[in-house]
Design a protein around this motif. Structure first.
Motif, PDB file in Angstrom:
ATOM      1  N   THR A  64       0.837  -1.201   0.000  1.00  0.00           N
ATOM      2  CA  THR A  64       0.000   0.000   0.000  1.00  0.00           C
ATOM      3  C   THR A  64       0.873   1.253   0.000  1.00  0.00           C
ATOM      4  OG1 THR A  64      -1.767  -1.163   1.160  1.00  0.00           O
ATOM      5  CG2 THR A  64      -1.787   1.250   1.271  1.00  0.00           C
ATOM      6  N   TYR A  65       1.909   1.255   0.810  1.00  0.00           N
ATOM      7  CA  TYR A  65       2.816   2.398   0.901  1.00  0.00           C
ATOM      8  C   TYR A  65       3.515   2.644  -0.436  1.00  0.00           C
ATOM      9  CZ  TYR A  65       6.787   5.239   2.374  1.00  0.00           C
ATOM     10  OH  TYR A  65       7.733   6.219   2.485  1.00  0.00           O
ATOM     11  N   LYS A 108       4.066   5.735  -5.548  1.00  0.00           N
ATOM     12  CA  LYS A 108       3.987   5.787  -7.016  1.00  0.00           C
ATOM     13  C   LYS A 108       2.969   6.818  -7.464  1.00  0.00           C
ATOM     14  CE  LYS A 108       5.464   1.091  -8.148  1.00  0.00           C
ATOM     15  NZ  LYS A 108       5.042  -0.204  -8.705  1.00  0.00           N
ATOM     16  N   GLN A 109       1.802   6.819  -6.805  1.00  0.00           N
ATOM     17  CA  GLN A 109       0.753   7.768  -7.175  1.00  0.00           C
ATOM     18  C   GLN A 109       1.197   9.200  -6.899  1.00  0.00           C
ATOM     19  OE1 GLN A 109      -2.756   6.506  -5.136  1.00  0.00           O
ATOM     20  NE2 GLN A 109      -3.115   4.786  -6.525  1.00  0.00           N
ATOM     21  N   THR A 110       1.855   9.432  -5.799  1.00  0.00           N
ATOM     22  CA  THR A 110       2.333  10.754  -5.439  1.00  0.00           C
ATOM     23  C   THR A 110       3.395  11.213  -6.450  1.00  0.00           C
ATOM     24  OG1 THR A 110       1.958  10.290  -3.104  1.00  0.00           O
ATOM     25  CG2 THR A 110       3.399  12.141  -3.621  1.00  0.00           C
TER      26      THR A 110
END
Length: 113
Positions: free
Chosen positions: A101-102, A107-109
Motif C-alpha cells: 500500500t505504501y 507511485k501515485q504521489t
C-alpha cells in the motif's frame, strides 16, 4: 525463566547451523556420514555427533546398507517448528500488505508531480 541449552527438542537441535546444513543436504536423499562430513568440511566424529542429536529428536533416520550406515531426513519431526513459524504468517502477510500500500501511494504521489 530461561530454558537450559539442551538438544533434547527439535528447536534446540536445529539452532546449531551445522545441523541445519546436514538437514539441507539430506533433502536430496540418504547419505553416509563420511560424505556428509566431507561436504561440510568437518571430521567424521563431529558429523556423527550432530547426526546423533538429529536422530534423538526424530529428524534423521538411519539404515544399514552393507557396511555403511545411511542417514536420511525424517521431516515429520519438523512439524512443531512449522506450526510455530506458521503462527507468524498473518503478521508477515499484513506487513507485506502495508508495504505494498505504501509503495502504491508513493507511485501515485510521484505521478502527480
Amino acid at each position: 525463566m530461561a530454558r537450559a541449552a539442551t538438544t533434547s527438542d527439535v528447536f534446540n537441535a536445529i539452532a546449531e547451523p551445522q545441523r541445519r546444513e546436514i538437514l539441507a543436504l539430506l533433502r536430496a536423499g540418504e547419505r553416509p556420514v563420511t560424505e556428509l562430513a566431507h561436504e561440510l568440511g568437518m571430521s567424521q566424529p563431529g558429523a556423527s555427533k550432530h547426526l546423533r542429536v538429529l536422530r534423538e529428536v526424530g529428524l534423521v533416520r538411519v539404515r544399514e546398507a552393507g557396511k555403511q550406515r545411511l542417514y536420511g531426513l525424517d521431516a515429520r519431526g519438523l512439524r512443531p517448528v512449522h506450526e510455530w513459524a506458521g503462527g507468524f504468517e498473518r503478521f508477515w502477510n499484513e506487513s507485506f500488505d502495508r508495504l505494498d500500500t505504501y509503495v502504491q501511494e508513493l507511485k501515485q504521489t510521484g505521478q502527480e508531480d
